[in-house]
Design a protein around this motif. Structure first.
Motif, PDB file in Angstrom:
ATOM      1  N   GLY A  56       0.779  -1.226   0.000  1.00 50.63           N
ATOM      2  CA  GLY A  56       0.000   0.000   0.000  1.00 50.63           C
ATOM      3  C   GLY A  56       0.808   1.271   0.000  1.00 50.63           C
ATOM      4  N   ALA A  57       2.108   1.165  -0.291  1.00 55.68           N
ATOM      5  CA  ALA A  57       2.968   2.353  -0.226  1.00 55.68           C
ATOM      6  C   ALA A  57       3.235   2.934  -1.611  1.00 55.68           C
ATOM      7  CB  ALA A  57       4.293   1.998   0.454  1.00 55.68           C
ATOM      8  N   ASN A  58       2.238   2.902  -2.480  1.00 54.95           N
ATOM      9  CA  ASN A  58       2.352   3.417  -3.847  1.00 54.95           C
ATOM     10  C   ASN A  58       3.483   2.759  -4.626  1.00 54.95           C
ATOM     11  OD1 ASN A  58       0.167   5.034  -3.597  1.00 54.95           O
ATOM     12  ND2 ASN A  58       1.258   6.967  -3.602  1.00 54.95           N
ATOM     13  N   GLU A  59       3.772   1.523  -4.312  1.00 61.36           N
ATOM     14  CA  GLU A  59       4.793   0.758  -5.018  1.00 61.36           C
ATOM     15  C   GLU A  59       4.367  -0.692  -5.110  1.00 61.36           C
ATOM     16  OE1 GLU A  59       7.833  -0.360  -1.558  1.00 61.36           O
ATOM     17  OE2 GLU A  59       7.104   1.670  -1.552  1.00 61.36           O
ATOM     18  N   ALA A  60       3.358  -1.039  -4.334  1.00 60.99           N
ATOM     19  CA  ALA A  60       2.885  -2.416  -4.249  1.00 60.99           C
ATOM     20  C   ALA A  60       1.380  -2.378  -4.068  1.00 60.99           C
ATOM     21  CB  ALA A  60       3.546  -3.115  -3.063  1.00 60.99           C
ATOM     22  N   PRO A  61       0.713  -3.485  -4.360  1.00 61.41           N
ATOM     23  CA  PRO A  61      -0.743  -3.493  -4.185  1.00 61.41           C
ATOM     24  C   PRO A  61      -1.127  -3.166  -2.749  1.00 61.41           C
ATOM     25  CG  PRO A  61       0.025  -5.464  -5.314  1.00 61.41           C
ATOM     26  CD  PRO A  61       1.239  -4.767  -4.817  1.00 61.41           C
ATOM     27  N   PRO A  62      -2.276  -2.574  -2.555  1.00 64.08           N
ATOM     28  CA  PRO A  62      -2.737  -2.305  -1.194  1.00 64.08           C
ATOM     29  C   PRO A  62      -3.174  -3.596  -0.517  1.00 64.08           C
ATOM     30  CG  PRO A  62      -4.449  -1.749  -2.752  1.00 64.08           C
ATOM     31  CD  PRO A  62      -3.244  -2.124  -3.564  1.00 64.08           C
ATOM     32  N   ARG A 103      -0.768  -2.641 -13.003  1.00 59.79           N
ATOM     33  CA  ARG A 103       0.291  -2.962 -12.045  1.00 59.79           C
ATOM     34  C   ARG A 103      -0.105  -2.643 -10.607  1.00 59.79           C
ATOM     35  NH1 ARG A 103       3.377   1.042 -10.044  1.00 59.79           N
ATOM     36  NH2 ARG A 103       5.119  -0.388  -9.746  1.00 59.79           N
ATOM     37  N   THR A 104      -1.261  -2.013 -10.402  1.00 60.01           N
ATOM     38  CA  THR A 104      -1.679  -1.703  -9.037  1.00 60.01           C
ATOM     39  C   THR A 104      -2.550  -2.793  -8.436  1.00 60.01           C
ATOM     40  OG1 THR A 104      -3.762  -0.560  -9.568  1.00 60.01           O
ATOM     41  CG2 THR A 104      -1.726   0.737  -9.710  1.00 60.01           C
ATOM     42  N   SER A 105      -2.935  -3.776  -9.249  1.00 62.72           N
ATOM     43  CA  SER A 105      -3.839  -4.816  -8.764  1.00 62.72           C
ATOM     44  C   SER A 105      -3.064  -5.914  -8.053  1.00 62.72           C
ATOM     45  CB  SER A 105      -4.618  -5.426  -9.931  1.00 62.72           C
ATOM     46  OG  SER A 105      -5.418  -6.514  -9.484  1.00 62.72           O
ATOM     47  N   HIS A 159     -20.216 -12.761  -6.860  1.00 63.08           N
ATOM     48  CA  HIS A 159     -18.806 -12.493  -6.549  1.00 63.08           C
ATOM     49  C   HIS A 159     -18.163 -11.415  -7.418  1.00 63.08           C
ATOM     50  CE1 HIS A 159     -18.975 -15.923  -3.884  1.00 63.08           C
ATOM     51  NE2 HIS A 159     -19.483 -16.648  -4.867  1.00 63.08           N
ATOM     52  N   LYS A 160     -18.953 -10.702  -8.233  1.00 59.98           N
ATOM     53  CA  LYS A 160     -18.358  -9.681  -9.096  1.00 59.98           C
ATOM     54  C   LYS A 160     -17.813  -8.497  -8.308  1.00 59.98           C
ATOM     55  CE  LYS A 160     -22.688  -7.175  -9.972  1.00 59.98           C
ATOM     56  NZ  LYS A 160     -23.633  -6.699 -11.009  1.00 59.98           N
ATOM     57  N   ARG A 161     -18.196  -8.377  -7.038  1.00 55.50           N
ATOM     58  CA  ARG A 161     -17.726  -7.257  -6.224  1.00 55.50           C
ATOM     59  C   ARG A 161     -16.200  -7.238  -6.097  1.00 55.50           C
ATOM     60  NH1 ARG A 161     -18.325  -8.711   0.211  1.00 55.50           N
ATOM     61  NH2 ARG A 161     -17.196 -10.702   0.119  1.00 55.50           N
ATOM     62  N   VAL A 162     -15.552  -8.399  -6.265  1.00 65.21           N
ATOM     63  CA  VAL A 162     -14.101  -8.467  -6.083  1.00 65.21           C
ATOM     64  C   VAL A 162     -13.362  -7.999  -7.336  1.00 65.21           C
ATOM     65  CG1 VAL A 162     -13.612 -10.817  -6.930  1.00 65.21           C
ATOM     66  CG2 VAL A 162     -12.349  -9.912  -4.959  1.00 65.21           C
ATOM     67  N   ILE A 163     -14.079  -7.808  -8.450  1.00 62.73           N
ATOM     68  CA  ILE A 163     -13.448  -7.390  -9.709  1.00 62.73           C
ATOM     69  C   ILE A 163     -13.283  -5.875  -9.708  1.00 62.73           C
ATOM     70  CG2 ILE A 163     -13.662  -7.335 -12.213  1.00 62.73           C
ATOM     71  CD1 ILE A 163     -15.435  -9.860 -11.971  1.00 62.73           C
ATOM     72  N   PHE A 164     -12.071  -5.419  -9.932  1.00 65.19           N
ATOM     73  CA  PHE A 164     -11.808  -3.982 -10.002  1.00 65.19           C
ATOM     74  C   PHE A 164     -10.664  -3.745 -10.968  1.00 65.19           C
ATOM     75  CE2 PHE A 164      -9.648  -0.095  -8.348  1.00 65.19           C
ATOM     76  CZ  PHE A 164     -10.666   0.802  -8.622  1.00 65.19           C
ATOM     77  N   ASN A 165     -10.912  -2.919 -11.985  1.00 64.37           N
ATOM     78  CA  ASN A 165      -9.911  -2.681 -13.021  1.00 64.37           C
ATOM     79  C   ASN A 165      -9.252  -1.306 -12.926  1.00 64.37           C
ATOM     80  OD1 ASN A 165     -10.473  -5.187 -14.100  1.00 64.37           O
ATOM     81  ND2 ASN A 165     -11.915  -4.411 -15.611  1.00 64.37           N
ATOM     82  N   GLY A 166      -9.581  -0.540 -11.889  1.00 64.29           N
ATOM     83  CA  GLY A 166      -9.066   0.821 -11.785  1.00 64.29           C
ATOM     84  C   GLY A 166      -7.793   0.932 -10.973  1.00 64.29           C
ATOM     85  N   ASP A 167      -7.577   2.132 -10.422  1.00 61.81           N
ATOM     86  CA  ASP A 167      -6.365   2.450  -9.677  1.00 61.81           C
ATOM     87  C   ASP A 167      -6.510   1.978  -8.229  1.00 61.81           C
ATOM     88  OD1 ASP A 167      -4.121   3.473  -8.504  1.00 61.81           O
ATOM     89  OD2 ASP A 167      -4.539   5.577  -8.971  1.00 61.81           O
ATOM     90  N   ASN A 168      -5.823   0.906  -7.903  1.00 62.74           N
ATOM     91  CA  ASN A 168      -5.904   0.346  -6.555  1.00 62.74           C
ATOM     92  C   ASN A 168      -5.208   1.217  -5.514  1.00 62.74           C
ATOM     93  OD1 ASN A 168      -6.790  -2.920  -6.556  1.00 62.74           O
ATOM     94  ND2 ASN A 168      -6.191  -2.063  -8.533  1.00 62.74           N
ATOM     95  N   TYR A 169      -4.393   2.182  -5.949  1.00 62.13           N
ATOM     96  CA  TYR A 169      -3.705   3.055  -4.999  1.00 62.13           C
ATOM     97  C   TYR A 169      -4.597   4.192  -4.498  1.00 62.13           C
ATOM     98  CZ  TYR A 169       0.764   1.013  -6.589  1.00 62.13           C
ATOM     99  OH  TYR A 169       1.794   0.175  -6.884  1.00 62.13           O
TER     100      TYR A 169
END
Length: 730
Positions: free
Chosen positions: A412-418, A469-471, A538-548
């Protein structure tokens, strides 16, 4: 006045290196790739050459189909392995295993035994190959074994090839093994991994049987390709920093003026000394049959990456441990030290280990290959939705599988997935999922081609979706990439978790399909009904945006996705009834084995943080405070000498007063840290909670003040090599 100063630092010298095996220089390829690759591995090809045909066939049935290993077969195989190893200089053998320390372990035994007549002979029996007996009480057991209950067993894993471990003047035969207690409980990483592969195979075969595509398939396994990130620093500077030498990360240090902000290191030209190190590491790995695919500069200064080809999960996990050992072993030959910690330097990118995961049949079919007309590939979509369901239902368990004190600094430090686990599918698969919500899908998005605008450049095919790369868990073509694994971690545990949760989800999908087919529903309608139901749930777990982004955290909270922010919140998940039921249902781990792991992981967390805190307090008291006092004396002498000359010292007195006040605050912060370190508790979960609430904040306060002191103390007085020195190649 004279003050003690740090000795001048000379550039690191490339260490002289002798031959790696007594004949071939380590810096040159003396043979063809075919002759070199796997030359120190007792591979299937070597087995076929050295074993009688019947013995070879029987051993293959054990490896591929799980047939029991006959003692007579073991004796013949052991004799062949010994002869092969001795011909190559081996004098000892070891059962090489992976206890829950996070490292590998080995005890060497000699091939030479007394002959009873005053002489000696070379001997290695089938029983010595198949079983060993290390002291189980000296390894972490989480309560499974008491100190006085010492017996443990290592058992040969014939699915992972034996190999030779070479030193400067020694060669040891290494035999990959599982490690269990006298009661048969798993004390290692390998045993549950192998069990999880069996569980995955069983459920995947059920699904293939329903589609009628199981002809000739006897087994389905997971396949893994790991990407290893790491840092290199000059060895002389490394040992000048007791925090690096003790904790593998810096506890103090201000960001250098030039860090990674110019984005010029990533994929840049590899420094010559580093490239020589990489080449020798890859040569050693090649001899051990480890298939290295890529090498490159990573984002941070002095950060690099090595990635291996896909392999069967069990072998890939063994090879990943060999990779880490090789990086550590080879680096000093070039005056370097390899750092595998997830966050060795504050303020710049940390290191991860991307775990690329898929499923494949023993006939070579990748079950996560979408193929061209994906919308009509119902078998693929069942396997895909099984993974989506598995991640949604077990996001907290996936988070717990990669929890560690080192990874807490990185995630979660803007270098790795949260720490929120979600799935990225990309445009094409997301479109198909959305089509399912409205009925039967009718099309597959195509990527087309890119015209680059110059006649000399080719038109290149474009994928049907971008990458993200944020996922933390992203579909990247024909596999999923679990990006949250820490760089120092074994990949066996997260691979075990993925195998198990997907096996459970495939069990559900197969059951749903079977119940519909039993009611005379057509296969096409049954699949569509099950997929629509699964997607809706289970579609709630799908997210294609900015995870940061902060917006995603809010959105994830609205969706009900868990966010376990640190290890203290994560490890108790392993004790939940749901997780215990999951692992016991598929015979991967029983309740006692799971509880022991949660205890071991938490105990390791506590010990690592206490080591860091005590190291920080020692450096602060014995190095930084003395340097600050000497700097304070020099400032006072300047002010005193100026006033003695009847000259107004001007701002110098303010500088002195500010520095005295800063040093005083630093001393007080160190005292607070020393007080919280004194806390003890027998329950590691209670102890860890204290560390999270008290020790880590106290460490942060000490570091913040120390880093400010570093910017004010004269460079010749500061006792630690700075970031600007560490993060460059000389």
């Amino acid at each position: 006045m004279t003050t003690a100063t740090r000795p001048a630092r000379s550039p690191a010298v490339l260490h002289e290196r002798g031959p790696s095996n007594g004949t071939h220089p380590t810096t040159h390829w003396e043979a063809t790739v075919e002759e070199t690759f796997g030359s120190d591995v007792f591979s299937l090809r070597v087995m076929q050459q050295r074993l009688p045909k019947d013995i070879y066939r029987r051993l293959l049935r054990t490896i591929n189909q799980g047939d029991p290993l006959d003692q007579a077969v073991a004796d013949v195989v052991a004799s062949a392995i010994k002869d092969w190893a001795v011909e190559r200089g081996a004098t000892h053998y070891t059962h090489w295993f992976q206890p829950l320390t996070g490292q590998t372990a080995e005890k060497h035994d000699s091939f030479i035994v007394p002959d009873g007549r005053g002489g000696a002979l070379s001997e290695f029996s089938g029983s010595a190959l198949v079983q060993g007996e290390p002291d189980a009480s000296s390894f972490p057991s989480g309560g499974l074994r008491a100190t006085f209950e010492a017996r443990g067993y290592t058992a040969w894993d014939c699915t992972s090839p034996v190999f030779l471990n070479r030193g400067a003047n020694n060669v040891t035969l290494s035999i990959p093994t599982a490690f269990v207690s006298w009661n048969g409980e798993a004390l290692d990483q390998k045993t549950p991994l192998l069990r999880s592969i069996d569980a995955l195979s069983k459920q995947a075969l059920r699904v293939l049987g329903l589609f009628g595509t199981d002809a000739g398939v006897s087994r389905v396994g997971s396949t893994v390709g790991a990407e290893q990130e790491y840092f290199l620093v000059d060895q002389d500077l490394y040992f000048e920093r007791s925090d690096l030498a003790t904790c593998d990360r810096t506890l103090f240090g201000t960001r250098p003026p030039k860090g990674q902000q110019l984005e010029d290191h990533y994929f840049g030209s590899i420094p010559a000394r580093v490239l020589e190190f990489m080449a020798e590491t890859e040569q050693e790995l090649s001899r051990l049959g480890v298939p290295v695919q890529t090498r490159h500069n990573e984002v941070a200064p002095m950060q690099f990456e090595l990635a291996a080809h896909f392999e069967q999960a069990n072998i890939a996990c063994d090879h990943q441990m060999i990779v880490m050992e090789a990086l550590k072993r080879v680096a000093p030959r070039y005056g370097l030290q390899c750092i595998l910690h997830e966050k060795p330097f504050a303020g710049i990118n940390g290191s991860g280990k991307h775990l690329n995961w898929s499923m494949a049949t023993d006939t070579g079919v990748n079950l996560l290959d979408p193929q061209d007309e994906t919308h009509s590939n119902m078998q693929f979509l069942v396997f895909l939705c099984a993974v989506i369901r598995a991640v949604d239902l077990n996001a907290d368990l996936l988070r717990a599988s990669i929890a560690s004190s080192g990874n807490d600094y990185r995630l979660g430090a803007n270098e790795a997935p949260p720490s929120i686990i979600s799935v990225f599918l990309g445009d094409m698969l997301t479109d198909i999922i959305e089509q399912f919500e409205n009925g039967a899908p009718t099309k597959t998005l195509k990527g087309g081609k890119l015209d680059l605008g110059a006649t000399t450049l080719p038109q290149i095919p474009r994928h049907s979706g971008d990458r993200n790369r944020t996922s933390p868990f992203a579909f990247t073509g024909a596999k999923f990439e679990f990006r949250a694994v820490g760089s120092s971690a074994s990949i066996a545990w997260p691979a075990t978790v993925i195998n198990t949760i997907v096996a459970d989800s495939l069990d559900y999908m197969a059951g749903e399909l079977e119940s519909r087919l039993a009611n005379a529903v057509s296969m096409e309608d049954a699949v569509q009904d099950v997929l629509q139901k699964t997607i809706a749930q289970h579609k709630r777990v799908i997210f294609n945006g900015d995870n940061y982004s902060d917006q995603w955290r809010e959105e994830a909270k609205r969706r009900g996705l868990p966010e376990l922010k640190n290890s203290v919140e994560s490890f108790p998940v392993l004790r939940s009834e749901r997780v215990v039921g999951l692992f016991t249902r598929h015979s991967v781990l029983n309740r006692a084995e799971l509880e022991s792991r949660s205890t071991i992981f938490m105990e390791k967390y506590v010990k690592q943080l206490i080591i860091e805190a005590e190291t920080m307090a020692t450096i602060a008291r014995t190095q930084i405070l003395p340097a600050a006092r000497r700097n304070q004396i020099e400032l006072a002498e300047v002010v005193g000498a100026t006033e003695a000359a009847d000259v107004d010292p001007g701002d110098a007195r303010n500088v002195l007063e500010d520095f005295v006040e800063l040093t005083s605050r630093f001393r007080s912060a160190v005292s607070v840290l020393e007080q919280v370190i004194a806390y003890e508790h027998e329950d590691p979960f209670v102890f860890a909670d204290h560390i999270e609430r008290k020790t880590i904040p106290a460490m942060s306060d000490v570091r913040e003040l120390a880093d400010e002191l570093e910017t004010r103390v004269a460079d010749d007085l500061w006792p630690l090599p700075s970031y600007r020195e560490l993060l460059r190649i000389r």
